[in-house]
Design an enzyme around this catalytic site. Structure first.
Site, mmCIF file in Angstrom:
data_model
loop_
_atom_site.group_PDB
_atom_site.id
_atom_site.type_symbol
_atom_site.label_atom_id
_atom_site.label_comp_id
_atom_site.label_asym_id
_atom_site.label_seq_id
_atom_site.Cartn_x
_atom_site.Cartn_y
_atom_site.Cartn_z
ATOM 1 N N LYS A 1 2.794 -8.874 16.292
ATOM 2 C CA LYS A 1 2.524 -10.183 15.681
ATOM 3 C C LYS A 1 3.263 -11.285 16.436
ATOM 4 C CE LYS A 1 0.566 -9.023 11.406
ATOM 5 N NZ LYS A 1 0.985 -8.199 10.308
ATOM 6 N N LYS B 1 -13.658 -2.217 14.930
ATOM 7 C CA LYS B 1 -13.621 -2.018 13.488
ATOM 8 C C LYS B 1 -14.272 -3.207 12.769
ATOM 9 C CE LYS B 1 -10.055 -0.953 10.168
ATOM 10 N NZ LYS B 1 -8.655 -0.791 9.896
ATOM 11 N N LYS C 1 -13.988 -9.358 9.246
ATOM 12 C CA LYS C 1 -14.507 -10.688 9.003
ATOM 13 C C LYS C 1 -14.234 -11.604 10.187
ATOM 14 C CE LYS C 1 -14.691 -12.861 4.602
ATOM 15 N NZ LYS C 1 -13.959 -13.245 3.433
#
Ligand code: SF4
Length: 323
Positions: A111, A191, A194
């Site tokens: 991250k 995968k 959205k």
């Protein structure tokens, strides 16, 4: 009944990958366990950029959960920040968690790489808050996929350290290993997600679903209808495995013998998805007509979660000589 805790970020309307990968399992687990299903809105703040959509995302996600069969009579469904005691426990647990453990976590490093402009303190403390989420309710089981086992192992280490320092307080949470199927997106490569726009929302209309399926990638080497296809590499065939189980042999045969065209097969898949999701969509529409319903479910969930959390926190403070 053993307690199960699972937290999910508020990502708004759920897609079929979410359903097959997690929600279906949530519904099953509530039959045999006392389940805590938590929308982890504070976790979402560590990476969120558009805060305006947060409340809508929570409502839409919970609406999908309820329409899919999560039962507020059986499970405690709530929002993380509605039980603020979790933040207090997070602070207390952070006092027993060595910083080195947190800086080594691969998802923190990832991250930090992805958002170098926003490497906030919350990102480092994420595993501590996750531990607080679980142990505040003394959950013994946490449904995880194999990729999440390292996170749970860290939570167990924090629990062990706390229990060693202050006496046995929390159960060490165990992984409830579930073989979540990885559902690929309509691009057939990554995968379903959205953010990649390769998904089909559970609540999409039949027409939207059809349009999305018709745009999906198939066996990329099959260029003409008279050419045999390769179902084993085709994402449409993979989706049939979830929605058209009783037709798999026929589709395989017809595809490999060039008796079935891809457009025709996609039309069939869209029909199967729409047929499977029809009861979900009907139920969702009914729930949507009760604008206060999600709010009531979450308020009741928070009330029950709070009662348990309060007891745990009292015990923790006692152990730490804070009372
Ligand atoms: S016929 Fe169906 S399974 Fe075969 S390649 Fe086309 S979409 Fe895939």
């Amino acid at each position: 009944m053993k307690r199960v805790f699972s937290g999910a970020r508020p990502t708004g309307r759920q897609h079929i990958g979410n359903y097959l990968g997690a929600i279906q399992n949530y519904v099953k687990l509530q039959q045999e366990h006392q389940c805590f299903y938590c929308v982890v809105d504070i976790h979402a703040l560590t990476t969120m950029e558009d805060f305006d959509v947060l409340q809508d995302n929570i409502r839409e996600m919970v609406l999908d959960w309820l329409a899919a069969g999560l039962d507020p009579e059986k499970s405690i469904i709530f929002v993380q920040s509605h039980v603020p005691l979790v933040m207090e426990l997070h602070t207390l647990l952070s006092m027993v968690t060595p910083l080195g453990w947190l800086l080594r976590v691969p998802t923190f490093k990832e991250k930090a790489r992805l958002q170098p402009h926003n490497v906030n303190y919350g990102l480092v403390g994420y595993p501590v808050l996750m531990t607080a989420d679980i142990v505040l309710y003394k959950a013994e089981l946490v449904p995880v996929g194999e990729d999440q086992i390292p996170h749970l192992e860290l939570a167990r280490e924090i629990v062990r350290r706390f229990n060693n320092l202050f006496g046995p307080t929390f159960p060490e949470p165990q992984a409830l290993l579930s073989r979540f199927p990885i559902v690929l997106g309509l691009d057939g490569k990554l995968k379903m997600s959205k953010s990649l726009d390769n998904h089909i929302e559970l609540a999409a209309s039949p027409q939207e679903t059809r349009e999305r399926v018709l745009k999906a990638f198939t066996d990329q080497e099959r260029l003409f209808r008279h050419q045999p296809g390769r179902p084993e590499v085709c994402n449409i065939y993979r989706l049939h495995q979830f929605f058209s189980t009783e037709h798999l042999d026929r589709i395989y045969h017809e595809c490999t013998h060039a008796l079935l065209g891809c457009v025709e097969d996609k039309e069939f898949l869209a029909q199967r998805i729409n047929h499977t999701l029809e009861p979900f969509r009907e139920r969702r529409a009914q729930l949507q007509n009760r604008p206060q319903y999600v709010r009531e479910v979450l308020a009741w969930g928070a009330e029950r979660a709070y009662a348990i959390a309060k007891e745990t926190l009292q015990e923790v403070k006692g152990r730490m000589h804070l009372l």
